[in-house]
Scaffold this motif. Structure first.
Motif: not given
Length: 443
Positions: A168-179
């Motif tokens: 997986e390649s990490p996803l950023i949105d605002g102040d969050k990183v998703f995995c």
């Protein structure tokens, strides 16, 4: 013995003029995570033998990690000297700026893609985020590679490593990183991108029940797991979607395509058809024109669903069509002019297929464009075949139009699985230990 990183400057890349528009590629699948760049001024047709080579570097280490490019740096991941590392190169000439180990290199029992990591780091301002094969999630300083924080998807969230490791390649949105740990208590997680602290976790969805009709196509029936612990994670990377009144993280997991609320982690919906029964789901989902689309190989296909808002704030995913002729393995897909382009085929090979994105109607298929990975820039599709050949394709709903093709020098024996990347007039092609940079500007 590994050679030291070296640079062969065959053509100097001029620095962009002050105030010139930049077309960085700061994460997996580009700025909008759809494998499309809005860059202009690129070659519309390649000369015989391909575009000129600007520079190449060797000694990166093994892996299929495609690079990210931003603010004068090219970053990626490798296995090198027994370590799993994140590295940064100069965009101008490929010289190495820094290399930071995340930990020991991860051994993988499956023979495919053993060489090293397959995920692409995400550059977000002055920080960089990466996910390792064993589940390490790290935040680094872009300037010097210093690790600011690190978490483990297995130790911290009970994640189960998929057979071919985390890709997986990490996803950023605002102040969050998703995995996506894929564990029994946490299918997905959101972390504070500044501290690494847990913001929310999403439990796995209820398993999709097998259909009673044994005549249904293999890919449309229930998923069957193998022996031993099974990961809820697959090998795809998530995207952000604004639909049905909700901002969502959409991910193709092991058993279904799922939508998760960005703010709370609530599971909003699931759509099982695009996930194959082997749980080998690799391609990043797409969202276009109100439809979310995902695909996998191994006798399965691709499905499109419309997301609609339900009373009370719920979201429903209703299938619009399912195309068995779009069994995209791991080369990804792009949408251009209302048409979806992607390779149809699995381990046995395959070739480029074009279908109408709104209806699923097959427009054409052509064996002259072999199975591979693709992206789009300057109004052209860049296809990198698994054998290593690169093709430049003019999008067309009528037929395949090839505007150039060439082979990189010094091909390894490994499949060419690292996706091509175009950023700021340069085409990046990774072949395990080596990264090639080609000048594709039109002037």
């Amino acid at each position: 013995m590994r050679l030291p990183v070296s640079c062969v400057a065959l053509l100097c890349l001029a620095a962009p003029a002050v105030g010139a528009e930049k077309f960085d590629w700061p994460q997996w699948q580009g700025p909008d995570r759809d494998a499309v760049s809005q860059e202009t001024g690129l070659l519309q047709e390649w000369p015989e033998g391909g575009p000129p080579l600007a520079w190449r570097v060797e000694g990166l280490g093994g892996g299929d990690s495609a690079p990210a490019v931003a603010d004068g740096r090219v970053v990626g991941m490798s296995a090198r000297d027994g370590k799993e590392i994140v590295w940064a190169l100069s965009e101008a000439d490929g010289s190495e700026l820094w290399a930071t180990p995340l930990g020991s290199a991860v051994d993988q029992d499956a023979r495919q893609s053993q060489e090293g990591p397959g995920g692409t780091p995400t550059i977000d301002g002055d920080k960089l985020y990466a996910i390792g094969m064993g589940g390490a999630v790290a935040c680094l300083n872009v300037a010097d590679g210093k690790i600011l924080w690190q978490r483990s998807m297995t130790e911290d969230f009970g994640g189960v490593v998929p057979r071919w490791s985390y890709r997986e390649s990490p996803l950023i949105d605002g102040d969050k990183v998703f995995c996506t740990p894929g564990g029994p208590e946490a299918l997905m997680v959101a972390l504070d991108k500044n501290t690494g602290e847990t913001v929310w976790t999403t439990p796995p969805p209820p398993a999709a029940a097998p259909a009673d009709d044994d005549t249904a196509p293999q890919g449309r029936r229930g998923r069957r797991g193998g022996g031993g612990p099974s990961s809820g994670a697959a090998y795809a990377s998530p995207i952000l979607v604004e639909a049905a009144g909700r901002r969502q993280v959409v991910q193709l997991a092991a058993e279904a395509l799922v939508g998760v609320a960005v703010d709370t982690g609530e599971l909003l919906w699931q759509y099982a058809a695009p996930a194959n029964r082997n749980k080998i789901n690799c391609s990043t989902p797409l969202y276009e024109g109100g439809l979310v689309f995902a695909s996998s190989a191994y006798g399965n296909g691709g499905g499109a669903a419309k997301l609609t808002e339900e009373p009370g704030g719920g979201v429903q995913a209703e299938e619009v069509y399912f195309a068995r002729e779009m069994q995209n393995h791991h080369g990804g897909m792009v949408v251009a002019g209302g048409a979806l382009y992607g390779a149809n085929g699995g381990n046995e090979g395959g070739f480029l297929t074009c279908l109408d994105f709104a209806t699923g109607e097959i427009l054409w298929r052509d064996r002259d464009a072999p199975k591979g990975s693709l992206m789009m820039a300057g109004g052209r599709i860049y296809l990198r075949a698994e054998g290593g050949e690169l093709l430049l394709i003019e999008p067309s709903r009528e037929n395949l139009i090839v505007k150039g093709r060439f082979d990189q020098p010094d091909r390894t024996s490994s499949p060419a699985w690292a996706h091509p990347v175009v950023a700021n007039g340069t085409l990046y092609v990774r072949d395990q230990d080596t990264l090639f940079a080609y000048d594709v500007t039109a002037n």
